[in-house]
Write a protein that holds these residues in place. Structure first.
Motif, PDB file in Angstrom:
ATOM      1  N   PHE A  35       0.847  -1.190   0.000  1.00  0.00           N
ATOM      2  CA  PHE A  35       0.000   0.000   0.000  1.00  0.00           C
ATOM      3  C   PHE A  35       0.880   1.236   0.000  1.00  0.00           C
ATOM      4  O   PHE A  35       1.972   1.238   0.538  1.00  0.00           O
ATOM      5  N   GLU A  43      -5.548  -0.479  -4.535  1.00  0.00           N
ATOM      6  CA  GLU A  43      -6.376   0.193  -3.538  1.00  0.00           C
ATOM      7  C   GLU A  43      -6.084   1.695  -3.542  1.00  0.00           C
ATOM      8  O   GLU A  43      -4.956   2.117  -3.758  1.00  0.00           O
ATOM      9  N   ASP A  48      -5.403   5.473  -2.230  1.00  0.00           N
ATOM     10  CA  ASP A  48      -4.568   6.046  -1.177  1.00  0.00           C
ATOM     11  C   ASP A  48      -4.975   7.513  -1.017  1.00  0.00           C
ATOM     12  O   ASP A  48      -4.993   8.260  -1.988  1.00  0.00           O
ATOM     13  N   HIS A  57      -0.180   9.235   4.270  1.00  0.00           N
ATOM     14  CA  HIS A  57      -0.999   8.280   3.509  1.00  0.00           C
ATOM     15  C   HIS A  57      -2.078   7.723   4.425  1.00  0.00           C
ATOM     16  O   HIS A  57      -1.840   7.493   5.610  1.00  0.00           O
ATOM     17  N   ARG A  78      -5.433   4.771   4.259  1.00  0.00           N
ATOM     18  CA  ARG A  78      -6.195   3.786   3.475  1.00  0.00           C
ATOM     19  C   ARG A  78      -7.598   4.247   3.240  1.00  0.00           C
ATOM     20  O   ARG A  78      -8.200   4.944   3.932  1.00  0.00           O
TER      21      ARG A  78
END
Length: 125
Positions: free
Chosen positions: A52, A75, A77, A123, A125
């Protein structure tokens, strides 16, 4: 019926030289099933274990900051640019969150009135 030693030896040699699959059909089926089970894809790793985070590059020119972030992962960010200004009277700034989707590059920009002390990107998620 009596077996001669030569005939018994020939039969034994023939059994030994036959391929393994020809000797036992059940054994070949077990081996094939085991091979299929070994090559089957395993479960996906948990979200915390998957790679990630976008790769970011920042550039400071005088009092202006520009950062480009590229997210190579599937995914999204959420990125924020944080700028710490050098002068005591200059206000530090944090940008609004910007979402970098899969295979997407985003540009983050900000500035201080005078000089920039440090820049970092967070960052989420």
């Amino acid at each position: 019926m009596r077996w001669s030693p030569g005939a018994a030896l020939a039969a034994l040699a023939l059994l030994i030289t036959l391929p393994y699959d020809a000797v036992s059909y059940a054994a070949a089926q077990r081996e094939q099933a085991q091979r299929a089970q070994d090559t089957a894809p395993g479960p996906r790793p948990a979200a915390a274990d998957r790679p990630f985070g976008a790769e970011c590059r920042s550039n400071v020119v005088g009092s202006h900051v520009v950062a480009y972030c590229h997210n190579p992962y599937p995914e999204a960010d959420r990125l924020r640019l944080h700028i710490e200004c050098d002068r005591w009277w200059d206000i530090d700034s944090d940008s609004r969150p910007v979402t970098a989707g899969p295979a997407m590059t985003v540009r983050l920009a900000g500035r201080c009135w005078k000089d920039v002390r440090s820049v970092w990107i967070s960052h989420q998620r």
